[in-house]
Design a protein around this motif. Structure first.
Motif, PDB file in Angstrom:
ATOM      1  N   ASP A 287       0.846  -1.188   0.000  1.00 30.02           N
ATOM      2  CA  ASP A 287       0.000   0.000   0.000  1.00 30.02           C
ATOM      3  C   ASP A 287       0.888   1.247   0.000  1.00 30.02           C
ATOM      4  OD1 ASP A 287      -1.942   1.907   0.237  1.00 30.02           O
ATOM      5  OD2 ASP A 287      -2.908   1.035   2.005  1.00 30.02           O
ATOM      6  N   PRO A 288       1.467   1.605  -1.151  1.00 29.67           N
ATOM      7  CA  PRO A 288       2.391   2.742  -1.177  1.00 29.67           C
ATOM      8  C   PRO A 288       1.732   4.081  -0.869  1.00 29.67           C
ATOM      9  CG  PRO A 288       1.895   1.993  -3.401  1.00 29.67           C
ATOM     10  CD  PRO A 288       1.312   0.976  -2.474  1.00 29.67           C
ATOM     11  N   LEU A 289       0.459   4.238  -1.222  1.00 33.55           N
ATOM     12  CA  LEU A 289      -0.207   5.507  -0.942  1.00 33.55           C
ATOM     13  C   LEU A 289      -0.327   5.743   0.557  1.00 33.55           C
ATOM     14  CD1 LEU A 289      -2.990   5.510  -3.683  1.00 33.55           C
ATOM     15  CD2 LEU A 289      -0.838   6.786  -3.655  1.00 33.55           C
ATOM     16  N   ALA A 290      -0.640   4.692   1.311  1.00 32.19           N
ATOM     17  CA  ALA A 290      -0.713   4.836   2.765  1.00 32.19           C
ATOM     18  C   ALA A 290       0.651   5.193   3.339  1.00 32.19           C
ATOM     19  CB  ALA A 290      -1.233   3.535   3.383  1.00 32.19           C
ATOM     20  N   ALA A 291       1.696   4.620   2.779  1.00 35.53           N
ATOM     21  CA  ALA A 291       3.046   4.936   3.252  1.00 35.53           C
ATOM     22  C   ALA A 291       3.380   6.399   2.988  1.00 35.53           C
ATOM     23  CB  ALA A 291       4.060   4.024   2.578  1.00 35.53           C
ATOM     24  N   LEU A 292       3.035   6.874   1.800  1.00 38.23           N
ATOM     25  CA  LEU A 292       3.359   8.261   1.453  1.00 38.23           C
ATOM     26  C   LEU A 292       2.596   9.259   2.321  1.00 38.23           C
ATOM     27  CD1 LEU A 292       3.548   8.055  -2.438  1.00 38.23           C
ATOM     28  CD2 LEU A 292       5.427   8.473  -0.858  1.00 38.23           C
ATOM     29  N   LYS A 293       1.396   8.916   2.734  1.00 41.84           N
ATOM     30  CA  LYS A 293       0.629   9.823   3.600  1.00 41.84           C
ATOM     31  C   LYS A 293       1.371  10.103   4.901  1.00 41.84           C
ATOM     32  CE  LYS A 293      -3.995   8.619   1.919  1.00 41.84           C
ATOM     33  NZ  LYS A 293      -5.299   7.976   2.262  1.00 41.84           N
ATOM     34  N   ARG A 294       2.153   9.136   5.336  1.00 42.04           N
ATOM     35  CA  ARG A 294       2.838   9.284   6.625  1.00 42.04           C
ATOM     36  C   ARG A 294       4.170  10.020   6.504  1.00 42.04           C
ATOM     37  NH1 ARG A 294      -0.334   5.024   6.405  1.00 42.04           N
ATOM     38  NH2 ARG A 294      -1.362   4.184   8.264  1.00 42.04           N
ATOM     39  N   ILE A 295       4.836   9.912   5.328  1.00 35.52           N
ATOM     40  CA  ILE A 295       6.215  10.427   5.249  1.00 35.52           C
ATOM     41  C   ILE A 295       6.442  11.350   4.055  1.00 35.52           C
ATOM     42  CG2 ILE A 295       7.262   8.472   6.451  1.00 35.52           C
ATOM     43  CD1 ILE A 295       7.881   7.273   3.685  1.00 35.52           C
ATOM     44  N   ALA A 296       5.394  11.784   3.380  1.00 37.71           N
ATOM     45  CA  ALA A 296       5.550  12.535   2.131  1.00 37.71           C
ATOM     46  C   ALA A 296       6.316  13.837   2.318  1.00 37.71           C
ATOM     47  CB  ALA A 296       4.182  12.824   1.522  1.00 37.71           C
ATOM     48  N   LEU A 297       6.241  14.448   3.510  1.00 35.25           N
ATOM     49  CA  LEU A 297       6.868  15.756   3.736  1.00 35.25           C
ATOM     50  C   LEU A 297       8.210  15.649   4.447  1.00 35.25           C
ATOM     51  CD1 LEU A 297       3.716  17.835   4.757  1.00 35.25           C
ATOM     52  CD2 LEU A 297       4.764  17.594   2.500  1.00 35.25           C
ATOM     53  N   ARG A 298       8.677  14.449   4.661  1.00 35.33           N
ATOM     54  CA  ARG A 298       9.935  14.270   5.408  1.00 35.33           C
ATOM     55  C   ARG A 298      11.100  14.043   4.459  1.00 35.33           C
ATOM     56  NH1 ARG A 298       8.997  10.578  10.711  1.00 35.33           N
ATOM     57  NH2 ARG A 298      11.275  10.516  10.414  1.00 35.33           N
ATOM     58  N   ASP A 299      12.276  14.598   4.824  1.00 37.33           N
ATOM     59  CA  ASP A 299      13.469  14.488   3.995  1.00 37.33           C
ATOM     60  C   ASP A 299      14.643  13.849   4.726  1.00 37.33           C
ATOM     61  OD1 ASP A 299      12.437  15.624   1.633  1.00 37.33           O
ATOM     62  OD2 ASP A 299      12.687  17.640   2.440  1.00 37.33           O
ATOM     63  N   ASP A 300      14.377  13.199   5.868  1.00 30.59           N
ATOM     64  CA  ASP A 300      15.453  12.466   6.523  1.00 30.59           C
ATOM     65  C   ASP A 300      15.730  11.179   5.736  1.00 30.59           C
ATOM     66  OD1 ASP A 300      12.727  12.087   7.737  1.00 30.59           O
ATOM     67  OD2 ASP A 300      13.709  10.278   8.499  1.00 30.59           O
ATOM     68  N   ALA A 301      16.876  10.583   5.981  1.00 27.56           N
ATOM     69  CA  ALA A 301      17.320   9.444   5.160  1.00 27.56           C
ATOM     70  C   ALA A 301      16.328   8.282   5.149  1.00 27.56           C
ATOM     71  CB  ALA A 301      18.695   8.976   5.629  1.00 27.56           C
ATOM     72  N   PRO A 302      15.821   7.801   6.308  1.00 22.76           N
ATOM     73  CA  PRO A 302      14.863   6.685   6.265  1.00 22.76           C
ATOM     74  C   PRO A 302      13.604   7.018   5.481  1.00 22.76           C
ATOM     75  CG  PRO A 302      15.733   6.943   8.486  1.00 22.76           C
ATOM     76  CD  PRO A 302      16.169   8.151   7.708  1.00 22.76           C
ATOM     77  N   ALA A 303      13.112   8.258   5.628  1.00 20.69           N
ATOM     78  CA  ALA A 303      11.899   8.645   4.906  1.00 20.69           C
ATOM     79  C   ALA A 303      12.164   8.713   3.406  1.00 20.69           C
ATOM     80  CB  ALA A 303      11.397   9.993   5.424  1.00 20.69           C
ATOM     81  N   LEU A 304      13.334   9.235   3.014  1.00 19.48           N
ATOM     82  CA  LEU A 304      13.663   9.285   1.588  1.00 19.48           C
ATOM     83  C   LEU A 304      13.689   7.890   0.987  1.00 19.48           C
ATOM     84  CD1 LEU A 304      16.516  11.959   1.563  1.00 19.48           C
ATOM     85  CD2 LEU A 304      14.259  12.196   0.523  1.00 19.48           C
ATOM     86  N   ALA A 305      14.269   6.962   1.732  1.00 15.87           N
ATOM     87  CA  ALA A 305      14.347   5.589   1.229  1.00 15.87           C
ATOM     88  C   ALA A 305      12.958   4.989   1.063  1.00 15.87           C
ATOM     89  CB  ALA A 305      15.188   4.732   2.180  1.00 15.87           C
ATOM     90  N   LEU A 306      12.099   5.170   2.057  1.00 11.55           N
ATOM     91  CA  LEU A 306      10.750   4.613   1.975  1.00 11.55           C
ATOM     92  C   LEU A 306       9.926   5.299   0.898  1.00 11.55           C
ATOM     93  CD1 LEU A 306       9.944   4.122   5.766  1.00 11.55           C
ATOM     94  CD2 LEU A 306      10.552   2.370   4.082  1.00 11.55           C
ATOM     95  N   ARG A 307      10.131   6.610   0.743  1.00 14.48           N
ATOM     96  CA  ARG A 307       9.435   7.317  -0.326  1.00 14.48           C
ATOM     97  C   ARG A 307       9.878   6.790  -1.700  1.00 14.48           C
ATOM     98  NH1 ARG A 307      10.676  13.422   0.626  1.00 14.48           N
ATOM     99  NH2 ARG A 307       9.748  13.569  -1.469  1.00 14.48           N
ATOM    100  N   GLY A 308      11.167   6.512  -1.821  1.00 14.21           N
ATOM    101  CA  GLY A 308      11.667   5.953  -3.073  1.00 14.21           C
ATOM    102  C   GLY A 308      11.034   4.611  -3.389  1.00 14.21           C
ATOM    103  N   ILE A 309      10.934   3.754  -2.379  1.00 13.24           N
ATOM    104  CA  ILE A 309      10.312   2.441  -2.586  1.00 13.24           C
ATOM    105  C   ILE A 309       8.838   2.602  -2.943  1.00 13.24           C
ATOM    106  CG2 ILE A 309       9.707   0.266  -1.458  1.00 13.24           C
ATOM    107  CD1 ILE A 309      12.293   0.606   0.202  1.00 13.24           C
TER     108      ILE A 309
END
Length: 406
Positions: free
Chosen positions: A16-38
């Motif tokens: 469920d990538p859309l649900a993931a993006l709702k949680r971290i879409a505005l974050r630019d720390d390394a873990p969030a960038l990685a999850l946003r990329g996935i």
């Protein structure tokens, strides 16, 4: 990791990538960038996914080698999907070593599977099989187990081993069904269709017919002398003579094989092997030279005798001569066969897969585009090529495997 990162990771694991993006879409720390990329990769936005994962890899820094290796692994998977098989996948071996060193065995196994899949695509079958043999299949994520089985099937198909290929695809189908991923099921179905499609044509003086992979395997195991125009080799039992680097000699051999047991006329040999409009004395002189070279090359398997009209092939032991050719032959057919699998390819990846120069591939692609058989999208290094709709075009199962002809 904080709760939002954990929640986003669970959403991605559940598809469920859309649900993931709702949680971290505005974050630019390394873990969030990685999850946003996935997440973007799961949504099909591969260019953006590659950018985010690259930024995440830099943000993690040298102090977090496992996280960086996982980013490299995800970027390599994107490169594989987009058929960018050169430099973008160069770091895959290093990422695998890092993951093994720090105990991330599932991702290390996944890295090995991706490398084997890349090697299969560029025809390096022995290396691909060696990597698969070293993998612990139980460590692979569920989706990768289906992919692993398809790589096993692909190696078997390229080596013309029908039953192992069929068994591996059954395992892939079962693994894909367990995962319940629609895209994965489509990929397995496509591989099954490739196995069930005609793999070659058998050409003889009295006509020709299509052969399926198991029929090709049976023919190779027979006592025939086989002139294999799929790989430009001559086969007789366990003896294989490659003429891939000597196209004129192979063309002469093919004409002799197609006319066997009768002789082939000098005019036919000249016109087909030298691509001349008609035979003159200079062509006939050249024909004598090239026939002499061909006699020497195929000496372990057959002789060539001169007749009043031309030349005739005489096998040493084989009871029959068979010419094996691609199901459909046309100019640049090897490039078109790769494009016909429905994937988008870069020109550099096609050059790797066919073991030819990038310029050779580019000329072939331009020619196919002029004839409406291929088209491209994207610009610069992001340009990809696909085949236009060609119903019934042959599979690439019998394309040359670099260093492997049997």
């Amino acid at each position: 990791m904080d709760s939002l990162i954990n929640s986003a990771a669970r959403a991605l694991a559940e598809g469920d990538p859309l649900a993931a993006l709702k949680r971290i879409a505005l974050r630019d720390d390394a873990p969030a960038l990685a999850l946003r990329g996935i997440a973007m990769a799961q949504l099909g936005e591969l260019a953006r996914a590659k950018e985010l994962l690259g930024n995440a890899g830099h943000a993690f820094g040298a102090g977090e080698p496992v996280a960086r290796a996982r980013c490299h692994l995800a970027m390599a998977e994107i490169a594989l999907v987009t058929r960018d098989l050169g430099r973008p996948m160069a770091g895959l071996g290093g990422a695998r070593s890092t993951l093994e060193k720090f105990g991330d065995l599932p991702n290390a196994a996944h890295a090995g599977y991706l490398e084997a899949r890349r090697l299969l695509l560029i025809g390096r079958l022995d290396e691909a099989e060696g990597i698969l043999d070293d993998l612990d299949v139980d460590m692979l994520p569920p989706t990768s187990r289906a992919g692993y089985a398809m790589v096993v099937a692909g190696i078997a198909m390229r080596r013309i081993h029908a039953k192992p290929a069929r068994d591996a695809l059954e395992r892939a189908r079962s693994a894909a069904a367990d995962v319940g991923n629609a895209a994965l099921n489509v990929e397995v179905d496509r591989a099954v269709q490739a196995l069930e499609a005609p793999a070659a044509r058998l050409i003889a003086r009295d006509g020709e017919r299509l052969l399926f992979l198991d029929e090709v395997e049976a023919l190779i195991a027979s006592d025939s002398l086989i002139i294999d125009a799929c790989r430009n080799v001559v086969r007789g039992g366990s003896t294989i003579i490659s003429l891939a680097s000597r196209p004129v000699l192979f063309a002469l051999m093919r004409v002799l094989g197609e006319d066997w047991p009768d002789d082939a006329s000098r005019d036919e040999l000249v016109i087909r092997a030298f691509r001349a409009r008609e035979a003159d004395e200079s062509h006939r002189a050249r024909l004598r030279v090239e026939i002499g070279r061909l006699r020497e090359a195929i000496g372990p398997l057959a002789e060539i005798h001169a007749t009043e009209q031309g030349f005739v092939l005489e096998p040493h032991k084989a009871r029959a001569v068979s010419v094996l050719a691609p199901p459909i032959e046309n100019e640049n057919g090897d490039v078109l066969a790769l494009l016909a699998n429905g994937e988008a390819w870069s020109s550099s990846a096609l050059a790797l897969a066919l073991d030819v120069s990038p310029r050779t591939v580019q000329r072939a692609l331009d020619a196919l585009a002029e004839k409406g058989k291929a088209e491209w999208f994207g610009q610069g290094r992001a340009r990809r090529w696909i085949a236009t709709s060609i119903p019934g075009f042959p599979t690439s199962l019998l394309l040359p495997a670099n260093g492997v002809v049997g």
